[in-house]
Design an enzyme around this catalytic site. Structure first.
Site, mmCIF file in Angstrom:
data_model
loop_
_atom_site.group_PDB
_atom_site.id
_atom_site.type_symbol
_atom_site.label_atom_id
_atom_site.label_comp_id
_atom_site.label_asym_id
_atom_site.label_seq_id
_atom_site.Cartn_x
_atom_site.Cartn_y
_atom_site.Cartn_z
ATOM 1 N N ALA A 2 -2.439 28.585 52.562
ATOM 2 C CA ALA A 2 -3.050 28.345 51.412
ATOM 3 C C ALA A 2 -3.747 29.669 51.198
ATOM 4 C CB ALA A 2 -4.030 27.215 51.440
ATOM 5 N N GLY A 60 23.063 41.628 -5.388
ATOM 6 C CA GLY A 60 21.883 41.062 -6.119
ATOM 7 C C GLY A 60 20.535 41.241 -5.479
ATOM 8 N N ARG A 97 13.321 36.491 -6.339
ATOM 9 C CA ARG A 97 12.633 35.151 -6.360
ATOM 10 C C ARG A 97 12.458 34.836 -4.922
ATOM 11 N NH1 ARG A 97 15.997 31.372 -10.046
ATOM 12 N NH2 ARG A 97 17.576 32.938 -9.869
ATOM 13 N N ASN A 103 3.865 40.869 39.517
ATOM 14 C CA ASN A 103 5.149 41.680 39.458
ATOM 15 C C ASN A 103 4.794 43.088 39.040
ATOM 16 O OD1 ASN A 103 4.504 40.612 37.208
ATOM 17 N ND2 ASN A 103 6.630 40.450 36.350
HETATM 18 C C1 UD1 Z 1 27.052 33.107 -12.082
HETATM 19 C C2 UD1 Z 1 28.372 32.813 -12.768
HETATM 20 C C3 UD1 Z 1 28.012 31.092 -13.264
HETATM 21 C C4 UD1 Z 1 27.941 30.261 -12.051
HETATM 22 C C5 UD1 Z 1 26.594 30.832 -11.426
HETATM 23 C C6 UD1 Z 1 26.849 30.020 -10.006
HETATM 24 C C7 UD1 Z 1 28.817 34.830 -13.796
HETATM 25 C C8 UD1 Z 1 28.748 35.627 -15.312
HETATM 26 N N1 UD1 Z 1 28.128 33.641 -13.918
HETATM 27 O O1 UD1 Z 1 25.815 33.102 -12.820
HETATM 28 O O2 UD1 Z 1 29.201 31.043 -14.194
HETATM 29 O O3 UD1 Z 1 27.723 29.074 -12.824
HETATM 30 O O4 UD1 Z 1 26.981 31.992 -10.912
HETATM 31 O O5 UD1 Z 1 25.876 30.375 -9.332
HETATM 32 O O6 UD1 Z 1 29.562 35.135 -13.060
HETATM 33 N N2 UD1 Z 1 26.084 40.099 -8.012
HETATM 34 C C9 UD1 Z 1 26.306 41.082 -7.668
HETATM 35 N N3 UD1 Z 1 26.256 42.055 -8.447
HETATM 36 C C10 UD1 Z 1 25.893 41.943 -9.773
HETATM 37 C C11 UD1 Z 1 25.482 40.772 -10.251
HETATM 38 C C12 UD1 Z 1 25.718 39.689 -9.473
HETATM 39 O O7 UD1 Z 1 26.764 41.394 -6.360
HETATM 40 O O8 UD1 Z 1 26.220 42.843 -10.448
HETATM 41 C C13 UD1 Z 1 26.012 38.815 -6.987
HETATM 42 C C14 UD1 Z 1 24.745 38.212 -6.754
HETATM 43 O O9 UD1 Z 1 24.092 38.734 -5.864
HETATM 44 C C15 UD1 Z 1 24.903 36.633 -6.619
HETATM 45 C C16 UD1 Z 1 26.013 36.470 -7.417
HETATM 46 O O10 UD1 Z 1 26.617 37.645 -7.702
HETATM 47 O O11 UD1 Z 1 24.987 36.373 -5.156
HETATM 48 C C17 UD1 Z 1 25.883 35.695 -8.651
HETATM 49 O O12 UD1 Z 1 25.132 36.482 -9.418
HETATM 50 P P1 UD1 Z 1 23.948 35.829 -10.491
HETATM 51 O O13 UD1 Z 1 23.359 36.810 -11.305
HETATM 52 O O14 UD1 Z 1 23.054 34.887 -9.518
HETATM 53 O O15 UD1 Z 1 25.005 35.081 -11.452
HETATM 54 P P2 UD1 Z 1 24.417 33.663 -12.335
HETATM 55 O O16 UD1 Z 1 23.737 34.297 -13.544
HETATM 56 O O17 UD1 Z 1 23.680 32.606 -11.339
#
Ligand code: UD1
Ligand code: CA
Length: 502
Positions: A434, A13, A17, A397
């Site tokens: 000194a 991701g 933010r 030095n």
């Molecule tokens: C996700 C969960 C949600 C949970 C929450 C907890 C899903 C659909 N939802 O939501 O149920 O309560 O986490 O924090 O799984 N990431 C990738 N590739 C992608 C999308 C995400 O690597 O294509 C990684 C992101 O970097 C992150 C994690 O997966 O570390 C979670 O992704 P994020 O988009 O934050 O999921 P949430 O909407 O928070």
């Protein structure tokens, strides 16, 4: 037999933010990157395979992960189409690396790369429970007073898990559910491989949700279950710098509490910062305003602080460090540092030695019991045991092109305000006067003096600065002393206190 476990860490991701040029999972907290904390927890589960899914800034994130976990497999997710898509990319990479049969065996644990409080113990317990219950999917859930934004764990009247519904897709009634999906899920690997291609993206975010595997397992009549973790902060991710600081303070609080429980005295936990990889002996005392960063190791009975920052330093038993800043330095047992000392990389202070007030040291060894007590720069020097360096000295030095070393032998006593022009060698048992500027080697036992006899140019201020306060002061003093000399019966000093007569 160890569990046949594969761990997938999602770190693709963007983390927008954070508003940072540095990817979210690389942001440091408690002396490690966020993903570094996750990998440490993952390591405690003794997995057969670790797969990291990278996307945004994959070069930096991938290199960082491989430096920490050289055997980790990197799977590149070109575009972020959801957690289900990310895990599919990881499983495809595993099939390529290990073949379909191996990949379909055992358990797959999915974790996120941004949960710095996660503990290996919690993952181990979760995987053990998942395997004992022989489930297709297990959810590590948590109960939150404010579940907004999370996927909710939907259960039927018997309490059996039916599905995970994301915030944006949830009905008002479902939004009242306090049990959330932490994001950490465990799967039967065979089920996961078969379910991933069947995920759709017909939902509020248009993403492939990993959480939809729960419904697929239910539909196939397989077992699913959720286990609520008591300590929900362990699964909390940091999305912005405010949350990062909050998790950082909590992480620190936990580390400080753990060390106090193991016999370390901490006078003010709120202003004491201890990184995750620091090691402290029992009966260490930390005074207010101490930061122990990186891989510091501190021995028994050492007292550090107040107001001291040490990074990657070793502090020996019973050593005392007051108001100091040190990096990559070694302070041996019983030695004393500060107040107001700056120990730069490569400093080694021997047992019972001293680096005193307003002293800077770099790439130097100061022998057992040797002392550099006041106002001195020691760069690229070796000072032998029992030697004493006079106040206000400089180890020069750098000749403008290259750095050179100075060697001071054993039991040498140097005078105040010396300059040692490196390379130069002062023999054992030697001394210096000194103000000496030591440019040539001093043989053992010799006294080096270089400043020459003092010459006083009598009346200089009156001649060369006639109309200044300096000249006026000199004139007054001279007039007074000549009056004293001529006054009968006056038993004033034999030598008037003016420099002109010395
Ligand atoms: C996700 C969960 C949600 C949970 C929450 C907890 C899903 C659909 N939802 O939501 O149920 O309560 O986490 O924090 O799984 N990431 C990738 N590739 C992608 C999308 C995400 O690597 O294509 C990684 C992101 O970097 C992150 C994690 O997966 O570390 C979670 O992704 P994020 O988009 O934050 O999921 P949430 O909407 O928070
Ligand atoms: Ca999230």
């Amino acid at each position: 037999m160890p569990p046949d476990l594969t761990v997938i860490v999602l770190a693709a991701g963007g983390g927008t933010r954070m508003r940072s040029k540095t990817m979210k999972v690389l942001h440091p907290v408690g002396g490690r990157s966020m993903v570094g904390h996750v990998l440490a927890a993952v390591r405690a589960t003794e997995p057969r395979r670790v797969v990291a899914v990278v996307g945004h800034q994959r070069e930096q994130v991938g290199a960082h992960i491989q430096a920490l976990e050289p055997d980790a497999l990197l799977a590149v997710q070109e575009t972020q189409q959801g957690t289900g898509h990310a895990v599919r990319v990881a499983m495809d990479a595993l099939v390529d690396a290990d073949g379909p049969d191996r990949t379909a065996a055992g358990t797959v644990l999915v974790a996120y790369g941004d949960t710095p409080l996660l503990q290996g113990e919690s993952l181990r317990a979760f995987v053990a429970e998942h395997e004992a219950a022989q489930r297709a999917v297990s959810i590590l859930s948590g109960v939150l007073s404010d579940p907004f934004g999370y996927g909710r764990v939907v259960r039927d009247d018997d309490g059996d898990v039916l599905a995970i519904v994301e915030e944006k897709d949830a009905s008002p009634v479902q939004r009242e559910i306090a049990e959330i999906n932490s994001g950490i899920l465990a799967f039967d690997a065979g089920f996961l491989l078969e379910a991933l291609p069947r995920l759709g993206n017909d939902n509020a975010k248009g993403e492939y949700y990993l959480t939809d595997t729960v419904g697929l397992a239910r539909d196939a009549g397989l077992t699913v279950g959720a286990h609520a973790i008591d300590d929900v902060m362990q699964t909390e991710g940091a999305n912005d710098r405010v949350q990062l600081a909050e998790l950082g303070r909590e992480l620190n609080r936990r580390v400080v509490v753990r060390w106090m429980q193991q016999g370390v005295s901490v006078m003010d936990p709120a202003t004491t910062w201890i990184d995750a990889d620091v090691v402290l002996a029992p009966d260490v005392t930390l005074l207010p305003g101490v930061q122990l960063l990186g891989a510091c190791v501190v021995g028994e009975d050492a007292v550090i602080g107040p107001d001291t920052t040490l990074k990657d330093c070793e502090v020996g038993e019973g050593a005392r460090v007051v108001r100091a800043h040190g990096e990559l330095a070694v302070i041996d047992a019983g030695a004393s540092v500060g107040p107001f000392a700056y120990l730069r990389p490569g400093t080694r202070l021997g047992a019972r030695g001293k680096i005193g007030a307003f002293v800077e040291t770099k790439n130097s060894t100061i022998g057992e019991g040797a002392k550099v007590p006041h106002l001195t720069y020691v760069g690229d020097a070796d000072i032998g045991e029992g030697s004493n360096i006079g106040a206000g000295s400089v180890f020069a030095n750098y000749d403008g092109v290259a750095k050179h070393r100075t060697r001071i032998g054993r039991h040498v006593k140097t005078g105040s305000s010396n300059t040692f022009v490196a390379p130069v060698d002062v023999g054992d048992g030697a001394g210096t006067g000194a103000g000496a500027v030591v440019r040539r080697d001093v043989p053992p036992g010799a006294l080096a003096v270089s400043s020459g006899p003092q010459r006083n140019l009598v009346g200089w201020a009156l001649r060369r600065r006639p109309d200044t306060d300096q000249a006026a002061a000199a004139r007054e003093a001279l007039a007074q002393s000549s009056a004293a000399e001529t006054a009968p019966g006056d038993d004033g000093p034999d030598h008037p206190p003016t420099a002109a007569h010395h």
